[in-house]
Design a protein around this motif. Structure first.
Motif, PDB file in Angstrom:
ATOM      1  N   CYS A  29       0.841  -1.194   0.000  1.00 19.55           N
ATOM      2  CA  CYS A  29       0.000   0.000   0.000  1.00 19.55           C
ATOM      3  C   CYS A  29       0.878   1.247   0.000  1.00 19.55           C
ATOM      4  CB  CYS A  29      -0.916   0.001   1.222  1.00 19.55           C
ATOM      5  SG  CYS A  29      -1.933   1.475   1.366  1.00 19.55           S
ATOM      6  N   ALA A  30       0.575   2.176  -0.894  1.00 17.82           N
ATOM      7  CA  ALA A  30       1.354   3.410  -1.020  1.00 17.82           C
ATOM      8  C   ALA A  30       1.167   4.341   0.167  1.00 17.82           C
ATOM      9  CB  ALA A  30       0.967   4.136  -2.304  1.00 17.82           C
ATOM     10  N   VAL A  31       0.107   4.165   0.952  1.00 18.65           N
ATOM     11  CA  VAL A  31      -0.173   5.033   2.089  1.00 18.65           C
ATOM     12  C   VAL A  31       0.282   4.412   3.409  1.00 18.65           C
ATOM     13  CG1 VAL A  31      -2.026   6.163   3.405  1.00 18.65           C
ATOM     14  CG2 VAL A  31      -2.094   6.154   0.913  1.00 18.65           C
ATOM     15  N   THR A  32      -0.053   3.139   3.616  1.00 17.96           N
ATOM     16  CA  THR A  32       0.194   2.494   4.918  1.00 17.96           C
ATOM     17  C   THR A  32       1.414   1.581   4.929  1.00 17.96           C
ATOM     18  OG1 THR A  32      -1.151   0.552   4.413  1.00 17.96           O
ATOM     19  CG2 THR A  32      -2.289   2.479   5.367  1.00 17.96           C
ATOM     20  N   ASN A  33       1.944   1.267   3.766  1.00 18.61           N
ATOM     21  CA  ASN A  33       3.058   0.310   3.623  1.00 18.61           C
ATOM     22  C   ASN A  33       2.683  -1.109   4.026  1.00 18.61           C
ATOM     23  OD1 ASN A  33       5.019   2.042   2.516  1.00 18.61           O
ATOM     24  ND2 ASN A  33       5.362   2.916   4.541  1.00 18.61           N
ATOM     25  N   GLN A  34       1.384  -1.405   4.118  1.00 17.08           N
ATOM     26  CA  GLN A  34       0.933  -2.754   4.433  1.00 17.08           C
ATOM     27  C   GLN A  34       0.974  -3.613   3.170  1.00 17.08           C
ATOM     28  OE1 GLN A  34      -2.921  -1.274   6.309  1.00 17.08           O
ATOM     29  NE2 GLN A  34      -2.572  -3.228   7.352  1.00 17.08           N
ATOM     30  N   PRO A  35       1.343  -4.885   3.315  1.00 18.94           N
ATOM     31  CA  PRO A  35       1.272  -5.777   2.153  1.00 18.94           C
ATOM     32  C   PRO A  35      -0.190  -6.064   1.803  1.00 18.94           C
ATOM     33  CG  PRO A  35       1.963  -6.990   4.097  1.00 18.94           C
ATOM     34  CD  PRO A  35       1.884  -5.548   4.491  1.00 18.94           C
ATOM     35  N   ILE A  36      -0.476  -6.168   0.517  1.00 19.09           N
ATOM     36  CA  ILE A  36      -1.819  -6.474   0.029  1.00 19.09           C
ATOM     37  C   ILE A  36      -1.710  -7.710  -0.863  1.00 19.09           C
ATOM     38  CG2 ILE A  36      -3.853  -5.626  -1.191  1.00 19.09           C
ATOM     39  CD1 ILE A  36      -2.518  -2.780  -0.977  1.00 19.09           C
ATOM     40  N   PRO A  37      -2.240  -8.856  -0.419  1.00 17.23           N
ATOM     41  CA  PRO A  37      -2.234 -10.033  -1.299  1.00 17.23           C
ATOM     42  C   PRO A  37      -2.983  -9.718  -2.588  1.00 17.23           C
ATOM     43  CG  PRO A  37      -2.875 -10.627   0.943  1.00 17.23           C
ATOM     44  CD  PRO A  37      -2.850  -9.131   0.875  1.00 17.23           C
ATOM     45  N   LEU A  38      -2.484 -10.188  -3.715  1.00 14.26           N
ATOM     46  CA  LEU A  38      -3.101  -9.851  -4.999  1.00 14.26           C
ATOM     47  C   LEU A  38      -4.567 -10.239  -5.058  1.00 14.26           C
ATOM     48  CD1 LEU A  38      -0.327 -10.650  -7.613  1.00 14.26           C
ATOM     49  CD2 LEU A  38      -0.915  -8.478  -6.524  1.00 14.26           C
ATOM     50  N   GLU A  39      -4.941 -11.337  -4.415  1.00 18.51           N
ATOM     51  CA  GLU A  39      -6.343 -11.755  -4.453  1.00 18.51           C
ATOM     52  C   GLU A  39      -7.252 -10.824  -3.645  1.00 18.51           C
ATOM     53  OE1 GLU A  39      -4.208 -14.158  -1.315  1.00 18.51           O
ATOM     54  OE2 GLU A  39      -3.865 -13.819  -3.436  1.00 18.51           O
ATOM     55  N   GLN A  40      -6.662  -9.933  -2.828  1.00 19.38           N
ATOM     56  CA  GLN A  40      -7.440  -8.975  -2.046  1.00 19.38           C
ATOM     57  C   GLN A  40      -7.297  -7.539  -2.570  1.00 19.38           C
ATOM     58  OE1 GLN A  40      -6.470  -9.384   2.104  1.00 19.38           O
ATOM     59  NE2 GLN A  40      -6.837 -11.585   2.063  1.00 19.38           N
ATOM     60  N   LEU A  41      -6.545  -7.345  -3.616  1.00 18.14           N
ATOM     61  CA  LEU A  41      -6.317  -6.010  -4.169  1.00 18.14           C
ATOM     62  C   LEU A  41      -7.580  -5.491  -4.850  1.00 18.14           C
ATOM     63  CD1 LEU A  41      -4.416  -3.671  -4.831  1.00 18.14           C
ATOM     64  CD2 LEU A  41      -3.668  -4.963  -6.848  1.00 18.14           C
ATOM     65  N   GLU A  56     -10.326   3.942   2.399  1.00 19.07           N
ATOM     66  CA  GLU A  56      -9.838   5.042   3.243  1.00 19.07           C
ATOM     67  C   GLU A  56      -8.422   5.441   2.858  1.00 19.07           C
ATOM     68  OE1 GLU A  56     -11.237   2.213   4.483  1.00 19.07           O
ATOM     69  OE2 GLU A  56     -13.178   3.050   5.072  1.00 19.07           O
ATOM     70  N   ALA A  57      -7.569   4.460   2.602  1.00 26.86           N
ATOM     71  CA  ALA A  57      -6.194   4.752   2.180  1.00 26.86           C
ATOM     72  C   ALA A  57      -6.181   5.441   0.821  1.00 26.86           C
ATOM     73  CB  ALA A  57      -5.370   3.477   2.140  1.00 26.86           C
ATOM     74  N   SER A  58      -7.092   5.062  -0.050  1.00 29.90           N
ATOM     75  CA  SER A  58      -7.203   5.710  -1.351  1.00 29.90           C
ATOM     76  C   SER A  58      -7.579   7.177  -1.213  1.00 29.90           C
ATOM     77  CB  SER A  58      -8.258   4.965  -2.188  1.00 29.90           C
ATOM     78  OG  SER A  58      -8.495   5.621  -3.397  1.00 29.90           O
ATOM     79  N   VAL A  59      -8.509   7.473  -0.312  1.00 24.38           N
ATOM     80  CA  VAL A  59      -8.931   8.856  -0.061  1.00 24.38           C
ATOM     81  C   VAL A  59      -7.762   9.654   0.527  1.00 24.38           C
ATOM     82  CG1 VAL A  59     -10.449  10.317   1.337  1.00 24.38           C
ATOM     83  CG2 VAL A  59     -11.364   8.315   0.168  1.00 24.38           C
ATOM     84  N   GLN A  60      -7.019   9.054   1.443  1.00 27.37           N
ATOM     85  CA  GLN A  60      -5.855   9.736   2.035  1.00 27.37           C
ATOM     86  C   GLN A  60      -4.838  10.069   0.946  1.00 27.37           C
ATOM     87  OE1 GLN A  60      -4.291   7.209   5.097  1.00 27.37           O
ATOM     88  NE2 GLN A  60      -5.911   7.738   6.542  1.00 27.37           N
ATOM     89  N   ALA A  61      -4.619   9.167   0.018  1.00 29.27           N
ATOM     90  CA  ALA A  61      -3.667   9.434  -1.070  1.00 29.27           C
ATOM     91  C   ALA A  61      -4.158  10.586  -1.931  1.00 29.27           C
ATOM     92  CB  ALA A  61      -3.498   8.180  -1.926  1.00 29.27           C
ATOM     93  N   GLU A  62      -5.446  10.652  -2.170  1.00 29.17           N
ATOM     94  CA  GLU A  62      -6.010  11.732  -2.978  1.00 29.17           C
ATOM     95  C   GLU A  62      -5.878  13.067  -2.250  1.00 29.17           C
ATOM     96  OE1 GLU A  62      -7.487  13.322  -6.348  1.00 29.17           O
ATOM     97  OE2 GLU A  62      -7.013  11.212  -6.072  1.00 29.17           O
TER      98      GLU A  62
END
Length: 65
Positions: A29-41, A56-62
């Motif tokens: 994740c570009a905001v939280t640095n958490q790993p995101i499994p591809l099946e959950q992306l 929420e992370a998407s909104v923070q990035a915006e």
């Protein structure tokens, strides 16, 4: 397609889908640095070519633009 376990994938994000450029089983994740499994992306930015762990992370990035 075989996934490389424990390895970060390199993706090209498009509208509604993505293309794998380098094999892996997750992105970060570009905001939280958490790993995101591809099946959950589910969230990413085509313009910024970034993945997000949640809406929420998407909104923070915006908002940081």
């Amino acid at each position: 397609m075989l996934m490389s376990k424990g390895r970060i994938a390199r993706l090209h994000y498009m509208d509604g889908t993505f293309r794998m450029l380098a094999p892996g089983d997750h992105v970060v994740c570009a905001v939280t640095n958490q790993p995101i499994p591809l099946e959950q992306l589910r969230y990413w930015s085509v313009a910024r070519q970034e993945a997000y762990v949640s809406a929420e992370a998407s909104v923070q990035a915006e908002e940081r633009r």
